[in-house]
Each structure stands twice: as structure tokens, then as C-alpha cells.
Design an enzyme around this catalytic site. Sequence first.
Site, PDB file in Angstrom:
ATOM      1  N   LYS A 190       0.818  -1.224   0.000  1.00 37.67           N
ATOM      2  CA  LYS A 190       0.000   0.000   0.000  1.00 37.67           C
ATOM      3  C   LYS A 190       0.858   1.283   0.000  1.00 37.67           C
ATOM      4  O   LYS A 190       2.059   1.239   0.251  1.00 37.67           O
ATOM      5  CB  LYS A 190      -0.942  -0.012   1.206  1.00 37.67           C
TER       6      LYS A 190
HETATM    7  C1  PLP Z   1     -10.183  -3.004  -1.675  1.00 41.55           C
HETATM    8  C2  PLP Z   1      -9.581  -3.710  -0.501  1.00 41.55           C
HETATM    9  N1  PLP Z   1     -10.272  -3.744   0.644  1.00 41.55           N
HETATM   10  C3  PLP Z   1      -9.776  -4.352   1.740  1.00 41.55           C
HETATM   11  C4  PLP Z   1      -8.544  -4.959   1.725  1.00 41.55           C
HETATM   12  C5  PLP Z   1      -8.029  -5.626   2.952  1.00 41.55           C
HETATM   13  O1  PLP Z   1      -6.883  -4.994   3.425  1.00 41.55           O
HETATM   14  P1  PLP Z   1      -5.947  -5.711   4.502  1.00 41.55           P
HETATM   15  O2  PLP Z   1      -5.043  -6.632   3.782  1.00 41.55           O
HETATM   16  O3  PLP Z   1      -5.219  -4.574   5.169  1.00 41.55           O
HETATM   17  O4  PLP Z   1      -6.839  -6.410   5.457  1.00 41.55           O
HETATM   18  C6  PLP Z   1      -7.793  -4.941   0.556  1.00 41.55           C
HETATM   19  C7  PLP Z   1      -6.476  -5.589   0.517  1.00 41.55           C
HETATM   20  O5  PLP Z   1      -5.647  -5.341  -0.292  1.00 41.55           O
HETATM   21  C8  PLP Z   1      -8.319  -4.305  -0.586  1.00 41.55           C
HETATM   22  O6  PLP Z   1      -7.635  -4.278  -1.740  1.00 41.55           O
END
Ligand code: PLP
Length: 392
Positions: A190
Amino acid sequence: MSKFVTREKFIPYNLPDLTEAEINEVTDTLRSGWIAKGPRTNQFEKDFAAYVGAKYAVAMNSCTAALHVALLTQGIGAGDEVITTPMTFASTASTIIHTGATPVFADIDYKTGCIDPDEIEKKITSKTKAIVPVHYSGQVCDLDRIYEIARKHNLFVSEDAAHALCSRYKGRLIGNKLMGTASYSFYATKNLATGDGGMLVTDDEETARKARIFSGQGMSKNAWNRYAQGGTWKYDICEPGFKYNMFDIQAALGLQQLARLNEMQAKRLKIAEQYNAEFAKIDGVEPPFVPDYTTHSWHLYVLRILPEKLTIDRDQFIVELNNRNVGTSVHFIPVTYMSAYTNRFGFKQGDFPNCEKHFERIISLPLYPTMKDEEVQYVIDAVRDIVEKFHK
Ligand SMILES: Cc1ncc(COP(=O)(O)O)c(C=O)c1O
């Protein structure tokens, strides 16, 4: 014919941008003797809230956790429906199921890849309690329309801002002057990376209070401090909560990444602008469409190929890029294609036509602050070479 020469070294699809500042903050944390949730997590919450312009920020161990907690703070659960997009990572939808509610999918706007407000309206029933729009790739959803629908039908809005740190809607940062919540991801790829991590922001005190409780095992206020001098050993569990909190080693990375965020963003923007200008000249691919209301965070650079102009499809295009030592990814295989969802809800081809068409065309190209100029130029040349070789 082009004079393209394949480079020897592979260009990865993504790399984190970590400097001595992050390394030193992590080692300082290790030496401080406080590695669990503590002063650095609290400071990161304060700094993050100030950066996006939100009243409250609650740090968690992932965006998935934040998305789950956002719905729990509103009492969403069994019997409720929550509308979201199929063009997202699974956790956007899985967290709806984890509350006991049912995810209801609304097709995307083909131009932006974000959920289409008209499609949201079509899916509203008497059971609908919330909307989870995803600011896909760093584009922003049409928030005025979404909040207008939410107000009309008394729905909560939990913005999935996993990709949207630094994105702006009509000039305003996502997270600023929120009517619902926004949940960010700090996963390794990210714009701000802590390995894994997430943040829920809100302007509503009660939502923030509940989010702290749900994400911290349901413990009463400040229980994290119970091992410090002056801390109390007494605590109550007022909810059967979750172990979702961030801890100080993650926050150490977060603090330094946040301090460098604007500098890292400037590099992303420069690369994206170069891609946009060059891909617009190549007949056979399409750079992302960015509406006037969006300031894109460029978390992802999603290039669309135009299969009607090429003799190869998206999958073969990815193989050709890989053969030229360019790493790629695809964001996303629609959630509605996943067996956990097709088995449960019986989705079939044609249910979400815009999402399906978009999916068949997309490739996420390398884009990260540490990319060198010659690597950016090489990716452009590789795409051009493939289009030239496989043009109809
Ligand atoms: C659009 C979206 N929402 C939620 C998430 C979940 O993020 P995390 O991996 O921090 O839980 C991601 C993960 O890349 C994502 O791309």
C-alpha cells in the site's frame, strides 16, 4: 518494427519504500521495551487523524479488521443486507458475512471501476442497512450520490479506503469531514506500508469509542495501559470483542511512513502521469479514466487492454509482459467469481456485466516510489512492443 530488447533483471510488480528512518524507529521500539499496543500506536493514530483531517482514528492490525468493526459499531448483523461492489478484494464482502449480514452486490461504473450509484439504488430493500463503497485502485466513488442515497434510505456508509490514502473527492481528502467511516490498509503493497495494518477513521465519537472496544478484545477504556506504572489491573470485558488492535512495531513503521508520505506520493504521481501520457498514444490499450471529481492516489495503475484491437487476450498479454521481465497483478478477480460466493449465492456469468467486461481487460502494472526512471520507460516500451506484435 520496434527495437525492443528484453532486460535481464525482472521488474517486480511492487516493492515497499523503506528507509533508515523506518529501520531506526523499529529498532528504537524494540529497545524501548514496549512492543505491544502503546505510545507509538497512540501517536500514529493522532498523526493519521491529523493528516486526513478526521476527528478520530483507531489503529488496527488490518483493513479487514477495520471494515468488520465499522459495521459492528452500527449494530449490523443477522437479517441485514449490506450493498457493496464485486470489483474488490474478498475481505470487503467477507467482513459483511462475519457480522451475520448478507452482502448484496451492485455492478460497477465501467468507466471508473467503482460501484455505480444507480446500481446501488436498484439493490435497496427494506433489509438494507449499509453501503460499503470501495475507492477502487485510488479512484474515488461518486460520494455525493452515494451519501444522497444513504440519507434518503437511512443507510450507514463504510468507505473501503484500502487504496485511498491521499485520494481526494472534489479536492477533499478521503477521511475528511466523513459522515460514515473510512477504513485504510497498510498492507506491504500500500501507499503507506506497515507490513500488515489498518486504520478506521470517523468524526463520530460514539463510533470511535465502540471501534476501540470491538478491536481491543471488548476491554474497557485504556486497558492496554494495565502493565504500565500507574496503570490499573482492573478491567471489564463489555463486548465479546476481537483481537484486532495494531501494535507498536507496526506503528513505528507507520509513523515514519506517514512522515514520508507526501514525498512518496509525489513519486507515484510522476510515474502515473508518465504512464498516462504514453499509454494514451498506444492504440490497443487504455489508461485509467479519472473523473474531474477524483484526485487519484495511484495505489494501483490499472491498464486496460482493448481485446477488439489485439490478437491476444489479457491472460496472454500478462504472459508476454512476464516474458519481458515485467511483473504484474490483476485487481481484482471479482468476488462474485469466488467459489465461496458462487456456492453460497449462485452467481452466474452476466450477473454483473460491467464488472465482467472490466475484469477481462485489466492488468495492474508496476508502480511504486522506488521505481527508477528507466524501469518506468521499460514498462512503457514493453507494453508498446506487445501491442505492435499482436495488433490485428
Ligand atoms: C479493496 C480492498 N479492501 C480491503 C482490503 C483488505 O486490506 P488488509 O489486507 O489490510 O486487510 C484490501 C487488501 O488489499 C483491498 O484491496
